[in-house]
Design a protein around this motif. Structure first.
Motif, PDB file in Angstrom:
ATOM      1  N   THR A  58      30.520   4.752  26.534  1.00 16.12           N
ATOM      2  CA  THR A  58      30.926   3.746  27.497  1.00 16.12           C
ATOM      3  C   THR A  58      31.805   2.704  26.815  1.00 16.12           C
ATOM      4  O   THR A  58      31.958   2.696  25.596  1.00 16.12           O
ATOM      5  N   LYS A  92      32.527  13.441  31.359  1.00 13.32           N
ATOM      6  CA  LYS A  92      32.052  12.070  31.149  1.00 13.32           C
ATOM      7  C   LYS A  92      30.720  11.887  31.871  1.00 13.32           C
ATOM      8  O   LYS A  92      30.675  11.911  33.108  1.00 13.32           O
ATOM      9  N   GLU A 133      28.013   9.500  33.047  1.00 12.78           N
ATOM     10  CA  GLU A 133      27.852   8.078  33.321  1.00 12.78           C
ATOM     11  C   GLU A 133      26.473   7.793  33.900  1.00 12.78           C
ATOM     12  O   GLU A 133      25.810   8.678  34.446  1.00 12.78           O
ATOM     13  N   GLY A 189      27.684   3.669  36.663  1.00 17.65           N
ATOM     14  CA  GLY A 189      28.993   3.927  36.090  1.00 17.65           C
ATOM     15  C   GLY A 189      29.298   3.094  34.864  1.00 17.65           C
ATOM     16  O   GLY A 189      28.607   2.125  34.543  1.00 17.65           O
ATOM     17  N   ASP A 190      30.334   3.482  34.161  1.00 20.80           N
ATOM     18  CA  ASP A 190      30.814   2.766  32.973  1.00 20.80           C
ATOM     19  C   ASP A 190      31.165   1.337  33.375  1.00 20.80           C
ATOM     20  O   ASP A 190      31.858   1.101  34.368  1.00 20.80           O
ATOM     21  N   ARG A 197      34.610   0.008  34.517  1.00 19.82           N
ATOM     22  CA  ARG A 197      35.089   0.179  35.894  1.00 19.82           C
ATOM     23  C   ARG A 197      35.228  -1.176  36.594  1.00 19.82           C
ATOM     24  O   ARG A 197      35.979  -1.307  37.565  1.00 19.82           O
ATOM     25  N   ASN A 236      40.197   6.473  30.427  1.00 21.29           N
ATOM     26  CA  ASN A 236      39.392   7.606  30.897  1.00 21.29           C
ATOM     27  C   ASN A 236      40.190   8.662  31.642  1.00 21.29           C
ATOM     28  O   ASN A 236      39.619   9.428  32.410  1.00 21.29           O
ATOM     29  N   LYS A 286      39.510  13.176  32.311  1.00 17.87           N
ATOM     30  CA  LYS A 286      38.074  13.442  32.243  1.00 17.87           C
ATOM     31  C   LYS A 286      37.533  13.838  33.618  1.00 17.87           C
ATOM     32  O   LYS A 286      38.119  13.513  34.650  1.00 17.87           O
ATOM     33  N   SER A 304      33.945  13.334  35.844  1.00 23.59           N
ATOM     34  CA  SER A 304      32.810  12.416  35.852  1.00 23.59           C
ATOM     35  C   SER A 304      31.592  13.029  36.529  1.00 23.59           C
ATOM     36  O   SER A 304      31.687  13.622  37.602  1.00 23.59           O
ATOM     37  N   CYS A 308      27.398  11.565  37.103  1.00 21.47           N
ATOM     38  CA  CYS A 308      26.432  10.513  36.797  1.00 21.47           C
ATOM     39  C   CYS A 308      25.029  11.093  36.784  1.00 21.47           C
ATOM     40  O   CYS A 308      24.673  11.917  37.629  1.00 21.47           O
ATOM     41  N   LEU A 331      33.534   7.665  40.108  1.00 22.63           N
ATOM     42  CA  LEU A 331      32.178   7.897  39.620  1.00 22.63           C
ATOM     43  C   LEU A 331      31.569   9.124  40.286  1.00 22.63           C
ATOM     44  O   LEU A 331      31.549   9.238  41.511  1.00 22.63           O
ATOM     45  N   ASN A 332      31.139  10.070  39.459  1.00 21.52           N
ATOM     46  CA  ASN A 332      30.495  11.311  39.910  1.00 21.52           C
ATOM     47  C   ASN A 332      31.429  12.209  40.723  1.00 21.52           C
ATOM     48  O   ASN A 332      30.984  13.083  41.455  1.00 21.52           O
TER      49      ASN A 332
END
Length: 400
Positions: free
Chosen positions: A14, A34, A36, A40-41, A44, A62, A65, A67, A69, A367-368
């Protein structure tokens, strides 16, 4: 494509240091997964955004990548990481090793599932010293490796941090080299290994490589420091209408400078005439240059020094660098269309390969965004994925 095509990396990092390393590996062609937290990181959330969770620091650290989670405090989340690691070449993390051990994701646990894995940690301190368990951040490591002290010595006496996440990015690049070296070893022997890349030791070598000076010897010959770097007038020079960056370094450049400026008096001065003389009298040399450069405009000096083959560059700010003619010609700052964020300014991969060109295949993910895809690749069934969502181990796929 890229030279690392076919390499799969589990990215459990992160903020900046680890993500910068994995972005670089992704730029070179690796598939970066990634992992997370459910939130999330944190990057963000940094900076102005068009949409929540897609800030500029995240976008620029990023790209390339996918993602997913996962809640790693839940057994199913930890088990998912282990299943992902079975088909991976590299796992990289940037929490303290003790935290990975508490999650039952230490090297022994992961290597038992995949002995070919390169298990890379980027964290604060080497694990064989008294600082092993201490937290570390860029500012702390800058201070502990003398950078603010050097800044104070060259300016107004007030210690300051370098206005850049210098440590995170240097250590991140060091991690890229260490990981690639470990992959070469793995391909030769068939065995993976653990590799630690500590921030403190990396930066101690980075800074002291320039400034060890007489401290190199035992007993010391002086108190250390590279005199040219510590000269107070080693800075962009003020011109009659702005600033300019110039370095007159070797004897040929000085001869050209004397001729272009008509300063035969300096050619005869032992403080200026030889490399050794300039090194001993560097403050005097830079002070005189500062006075000389105030006599003409930036444009006049740029033209004169370019013709004289004396190294010169503009002093950009954060906006003007975007319009630098060289970077414009090489297309370094392309404006690309992000699937959710619209037009954004990106940055090209600076390295070039003749046979395996590296091109950014994807931009920074939501995210995800790829969670279900990644789990399916690891052999999870639709029912297993649905159960993980229901149990709060992961989140549903983001809405379009």
């Amino acid at each position: 494509m890229g030279p690392l095509q076919g390499i799969k990396v589990i990215d459990m990092t992160t903020v900046l240091m680890g993500p910068y390393a994995t972005q670089t590996l992704g730029d070179y062609g690796a598939d970066i997964i990634k992992v997370e937290s459910l939130d999330g990181d944190v990057t963000r959330l940094i900076g102005p955004t068009r949409h929540p969770g897609m800030g500029p620091v995240f976008l620029n650290t990023n790209r390339g990548k996918r993602s997913i989670c996962l809640d790693l405090k839940k057994t199913a989340g930890r088990d998912a990481v282990l299943r992902l690691a079975e088909a991976a070449d590299v796992l990289i993390y940037n929490v303290r090793p003790q935290a990975m051990a508490r999650l039952d994701l230490g090297y022994e646990a992961v290597a038992a599932r995949n002995p070919r894995l390169v298990y890379a940690g980027v964290f604060g301190f080497g694990q064989d010293g008294p600082y092993a368990a201490k937290p570390a951040y860029d500012d702390l490591i800058q201070g502990a490796t003398a950078l603010p002290a050097l800044m104070a010595q060259t300016s107004d006496g007030i210690p300051r941090y370098v206005p850049n996440a210098l440590v995170d990015r240097i250590v991140g690049l060091t991690a890229v080299g260490a990981i690639c070296a470990s992959l070469v070893h793995r391909d030769r022997t068939g065995k993976g290994q653990r590799v630690d890349i500590p921030m403190f030791e990396t930066m101690a070598g980075f800074v002291m490589g320039d400034h060890m000076g007489g401290l190199t010897y035992e007993p010391p010959l002086d108190r250390g420091g590279y005199a040219r770097h510590l000269a107070r007038d080693r800075r962009p020079y003020k011109t009659s209408d702005g600033y300019i960056c110039v370095i007159v370094y070797n004897d040929k450049q000085w001869e050209n400078f004397f001729h272009a400026t008509g300063r035969d008096d300096l050619r005869q001065d032992p403080k200026f005439a030889t490399f050794a003389g300039r090194a001993v009298n560097i403050d005097t040399v830079y002070g005189e240059l500062a006075r000389i450069f105030e006599t003409r405009s930036t444009a006049e000096w740029t033209e004169l020094l370019t013709k004289a083959d004396v190294p010169v560059m503009p002093m950009h700010d954060l906006e003007s660098i975007l319009h630098d003619p060289h970077l414009t010609a090489t297309g370094f700052f392309p404006v690309v269309d992000h699937p959710t964020e619209g037009p954004i300014r990106s940055m090209k991969v600076s390295a070039k390969w003749s046979d395996t060109p590296a091109e950014t295949a994807r931009l920074a993910p939501r995210l995800n965004e790829h969670g279900e895809e990644i789990l399916r690749e690891a052999g999870f069934s639709a029912d297993e994925i649905a159960a993980m969502v229901s149990d709060g181990v992961t989140r549903p796929a983001p809405s379009e």
